[in-house]
Design a protein around this motif. Structure first.
Motif, PDB file in Angstrom:
ATOM      1  N   THR A 158       0.847  -1.192   0.000  1.00  0.00           N
ATOM      2  CA  THR A 158       0.000   0.000   0.000  1.00  0.00           C
ATOM      3  C   THR A 158       0.881   1.240   0.000  1.00  0.00           C
ATOM      4  OG1 THR A 158      -1.642  -1.204   1.287  1.00  0.00           O
ATOM      5  CG2 THR A 158      -1.878   1.187   1.207  1.00  0.00           C
ATOM      6  N   VAL A 159       0.459   2.270  -0.747  1.00  0.00           N
ATOM      7  CA  VAL A 159       1.231   3.506  -0.840  1.00  0.00           C
ATOM      8  C   VAL A 159       1.126   4.299   0.459  1.00  0.00           C
ATOM      9  CG1 VAL A 159       1.547   5.682  -2.081  1.00  0.00           C
ATOM     10  CG2 VAL A 159       0.807   3.629  -3.327  1.00  0.00           C
ATOM     11  N   GLU A 160       2.310   4.675   0.991  1.00  0.00           N
ATOM     12  CA  GLU A 160       2.372   5.508   2.193  1.00  0.00           C
ATOM     13  C   GLU A 160       3.283   6.704   1.926  1.00  0.00           C
ATOM     14  OE1 GLU A 160       3.940   2.898   5.137  1.00  0.00           O
ATOM     15  OE2 GLU A 160       2.175   1.600   5.194  1.00  0.00           O
ATOM     16  N   GLU A 161       3.275   7.661   2.832  1.00  0.00           N
ATOM     17  CA  GLU A 161       4.115   8.845   2.736  1.00  0.00           C
ATOM     18  C   GLU A 161       5.588   8.447   2.533  1.00  0.00           C
ATOM     19  OE1 GLU A 161       4.386  12.903   2.547  1.00  0.00           O
ATOM     20  OE2 GLU A 161       2.559  11.990   3.344  1.00  0.00           O
ATOM     21  N   THR A 192      -2.445  16.022  -5.099  1.00  0.00           N
ATOM     22  CA  THR A 192      -2.199  14.938  -6.063  1.00  0.00           C
ATOM     23  C   THR A 192      -1.511  13.773  -5.373  1.00  0.00           C
ATOM     24  OG1 THR A 192      -1.928  16.596  -7.805  1.00  0.00           O
ATOM     25  CG2 THR A 192      -1.182  14.370  -8.306  1.00  0.00           C
ATOM     26  N   ALA A 193      -0.500  14.095  -4.542  1.00  0.00           N
ATOM     27  CA  ALA A 193       0.195  13.037  -3.804  1.00  0.00           C
ATOM     28  C   ALA A 193      -0.767  12.312  -2.868  1.00  0.00           C
ATOM     29  CB  ALA A 193       1.362  13.635  -3.022  1.00  0.00           C
ATOM     30  N   LYS A 194      -1.688  13.076  -2.252  1.00  0.00           N
ATOM     31  CA  LYS A 194      -2.647  12.463  -1.315  1.00  0.00           C
ATOM     32  C   LYS A 194      -3.562  11.473  -2.032  1.00  0.00           C
ATOM     33  CE  LYS A 194      -2.819  16.103   2.196  1.00  0.00           C
ATOM     34  NZ  LYS A 194      -3.647  17.162   2.827  1.00  0.00           N
ATOM     35  N   ALA A 195      -3.806  11.714  -3.330  1.00  0.00           N
ATOM     36  CA  ALA A 195      -4.670  10.807  -4.085  1.00  0.00           C
ATOM     37  C   ALA A 195      -4.069   9.415  -4.209  1.00  0.00           C
ATOM     38  CB  ALA A 195      -4.927  11.391  -5.475  1.00  0.00           C
ATOM     39  N   PHE A 196      -2.729   9.314  -4.012  1.00  0.00           N
ATOM     40  CA  PHE A 196      -2.050   8.013  -4.099  1.00  0.00           C
ATOM     41  C   PHE A 196      -2.083   7.257  -2.773  1.00  0.00           C
ATOM     42  CE2 PHE A 196      -0.453   9.911  -7.905  1.00  0.00           C
ATOM     43  CZ  PHE A 196      -0.024   8.884  -8.730  1.00  0.00           C
ATOM     44  N   MET A 197      -2.292   7.990  -1.665  1.00  0.00           N
ATOM     45  CA  MET A 197      -2.200   7.360  -0.354  1.00  0.00           C
ATOM     46  C   MET A 197      -3.251   6.261  -0.189  1.00  0.00           C
ATOM     47  SD  MET A 197       0.360   8.697   0.972  1.00  0.00           S
ATOM     48  CE  MET A 197       1.364   9.854   0.063  1.00  0.00           C
ATOM     49  N   GLY A 198      -2.772   5.106   0.263  1.00  0.00           N
ATOM     50  CA  GLY A 198      -3.674   3.982   0.501  1.00  0.00           C
ATOM     51  C   GLY A 198      -3.941   3.132  -0.723  1.00  0.00           C
ATOM     52  N   LYS A 199      -3.445   3.584  -1.886  1.00  0.00           N
ATOM     53  CA  LYS A 199      -3.671   2.812  -3.110  1.00  0.00           C
ATOM     54  C   LYS A 199      -2.741   1.593  -3.144  1.00  0.00           C
ATOM     55  CE  LYS A 199      -6.769   5.383  -5.262  1.00  0.00           C
ATOM     56  NZ  LYS A 199      -7.263   6.179  -4.124  1.00  0.00           N
ATOM     57  N   VAL A 245       7.361   1.010  -3.536  1.00  0.00           N
ATOM     58  CA  VAL A 245       8.630   0.779  -2.850  1.00  0.00           C
ATOM     59  C   VAL A 245       8.807   1.802  -1.728  1.00  0.00           C
ATOM     60  CG1 VAL A 245      11.143   0.755  -3.076  1.00  0.00           C
ATOM     61  CG2 VAL A 245       9.730  -0.175  -4.905  1.00  0.00           C
ATOM     62  N   GLY A 246       9.111   1.301  -0.542  1.00  0.00           N
ATOM     63  CA  GLY A 246       9.479   2.172   0.571  1.00  0.00           C
ATOM     64  C   GLY A 246      10.985   2.218   0.717  1.00  0.00           C
ATOM     65  N   HIS A 247      11.471   3.190   1.451  1.00  0.00           N
ATOM     66  CA  HIS A 247      12.918   3.369   1.589  1.00  0.00           C
ATOM     67  C   HIS A 247      13.312   3.466   3.052  1.00  0.00           C
ATOM     68  CE1 HIS A 247      13.553   4.303  -2.710  1.00  0.00           C
ATOM     69  NE2 HIS A 247      12.344   4.826  -2.627  1.00  0.00           N
TER      70      HIS A 247
END
Length: 444
Positions: A158-161, A192-199, A245-247
């Protein structure tokens, strides 16, 4: 043999070459005699064929060949002796009823003459010489990039910050279908970035291209569209997520500094930024130099006024290639190549007037320095002179390489001359501002 010239005007001339029998007879006889020695004709022994038969069978062809050789040799010598600076090659004037059965001949050739003109490198201009500065924003971004690059990658569902997402931008109508990877802070609007959160992987997000990034040129990279299409592009695109991908960021410590630059070359974050700034601005200087070179070139083409023998050159273009062109094709080709020809003439005059000719020793020294730099990049910091000169000798035995290196060296000499002579306005800019200047969008 008699050669005369009639100057039609300052850019066109006609050269007349008169060939008499005494100019070619002896050579024709010698060639035919050689043919006779080796000719094999039924009914005659080898070497005993009557000269009348040899003359009948080969005479006209040998005559044409020997006269043509005479023409070429003597015309070329004439051009050299008269120091005529011509464009293209002499064009024979076609005579439909030319008679080869007479003994004396007259041939006419059209010449296109190079124009007389002056080049003023010190002329008033509106040129700008850019110095690109790596600003704090860029340095912070580069440090963050290094931390990401040398950190650990963690696959996410899931997409996170702070995550990066890979996927495909698409718009069927515009033919957009480009896979890319982006960090969510690249978008101009935080919404726009917020629209990706949780996807999740496989999810599709619809985005508007207008104002998607802080700079429309980024659409070229992320959507793979051309520069002419990005300005004002206002369409909807879909982004289909195929990887998240997270870092875990790398720590800015001595271990990382040593990995990047070698033991103890950099020992602090401040030194890291200074090193990044130094390296970046070296690369930027090359880009700024190339733009300055291009801008001066365009300025000189636009402001160095002279006429060309256009009609002659179009006729020459028609016949110069392997496949003859139509008049319309030659017209189009001339239009495409005219500015290149103009700069070729301007460059030639600049080289002559400023003694920029390249000697063999110049080229050898230039090649030697290039080889040493390349060897240093592969860790050979102190190669022997014997090793270097061995490579130089191999490189300079290749004519294509010699031509390429000569062009590079001449461009370097021309650039240094432009920097010295052309009085342009100096302007410091960030890299983003320089990119806008490249496309004519930054005000001087």
């Amino acid at each position: 043999m008699n050669i005369t010239r009639n100057n039609v005007d300052a850019l066109n001339a006609v050269v007349t070459v008169e060939v008499s029998k005494s100019d070619y007879a002896e050579k024709v006889e010698k060639v035919l005699a050689d043919y006779r020695k080796n000719a094999t004709i039924p009914g005659f022994r080898k070497g005993a064929v009557p000269m009348s038969l040899i003359q009948k069978q080969y005479g006209k062809a040998v005559l044409l060949d020997e006269v043509n050789k005479l023409l070429q040799d003597n015309l070329n010598n004439y051009l050299v002796e008269e120091k005529l600076d011509i464009l293209g090659n002499p064009l024979p004037k076609v005579t439909e009823d030319f008679n080869w059965d007479v003994e004396d001949y007259k041939f006419e050739f059209e010449l296109g003459l190079a124009p007389e003109f002056t080049v003023d490198l010190t002329a008033k201009n509106n040129l700008v010489k850019y110095a690109i500065v790596a600003d704090d924003k860029m340095l912070d971004e580069q440090v963050a990039r290094i931390q990401k690059q040398y950190g650990k990658l963690i696959a996410k569902d899931t997409v996170e910050e702070g995550n990066d997402v890979s996927g495909v931008f698409a718009n069927e109508e515009k033919g957009i279908n480009n896979r890319t990877t982006l960090s969510l802070d690249v978008f101009k609007d935080k919404k726009t970035a917020k629209a990706f959160m949780g996807k999740k992987v496989g999810d599709v997000i619809t985005l508007k291209t207008k104002g998607l990034f802080d700079d429309d040129h980024k659409l070229m990279d992320f959507l793979a569209v051309g520069h002419d299409d990005v300005h004002g592009l206002d369409i909807e695109v879909t982004f289909t997520i195929d990887e998240v991908v997270g870092h875990e960021l790398a720590t800015l410590d001595q271990e990382l500094f040593d990995k990047l630059f070698g033991p103890k070359v950099v020992t602090s974050v401040a030194e890291l930024k200074a090193k990044i700034k130094e390296d970046a601005e070296k690369q930027f200087a090359q880009q700024a130099d190339q733009k300055f070179f291009n801008d001066v070139t365009e300025f000189l083409i636009a402001n160095t006024k002279f006429d060309l023998p256009a009609e002659f050159l179009k006729k020459w273009i028609q016949s110069a290639g392997e496949n003859p062109m139509t008049a319309e094709e030659a017209e189009a080709e001339y239009a495409k190549s005219e500015n290149g020809l103009r700069f070729q003439l301007i460059e030639g005059k600049i080289i002559t007037e400023n003694n920029l000719q390249i000697t063999f020793e110049d080229l050898k020294a230039y090649t030697t320095e290039l080889i040493k730099k390349q060897m240093a990049q592969f860790g050979q910091m102190n190669p022997t002179d014997e090793d270097v000169q061995g490579i130089v000798a191999r490189v300079m035995s290749n004519q294509d390489e010699v031509r390429r290196l000569s062009e590079q060296l001449m461009n370097e000499k021309m650039l240094n001359l432009f920097k010295d002579k052309v009085k342009a306005k100096a302007k410091e800019v960030s890299y983003d501002e320089f990119i806008k200047a490249m496309y004519g969008e930054l005000k001087h």
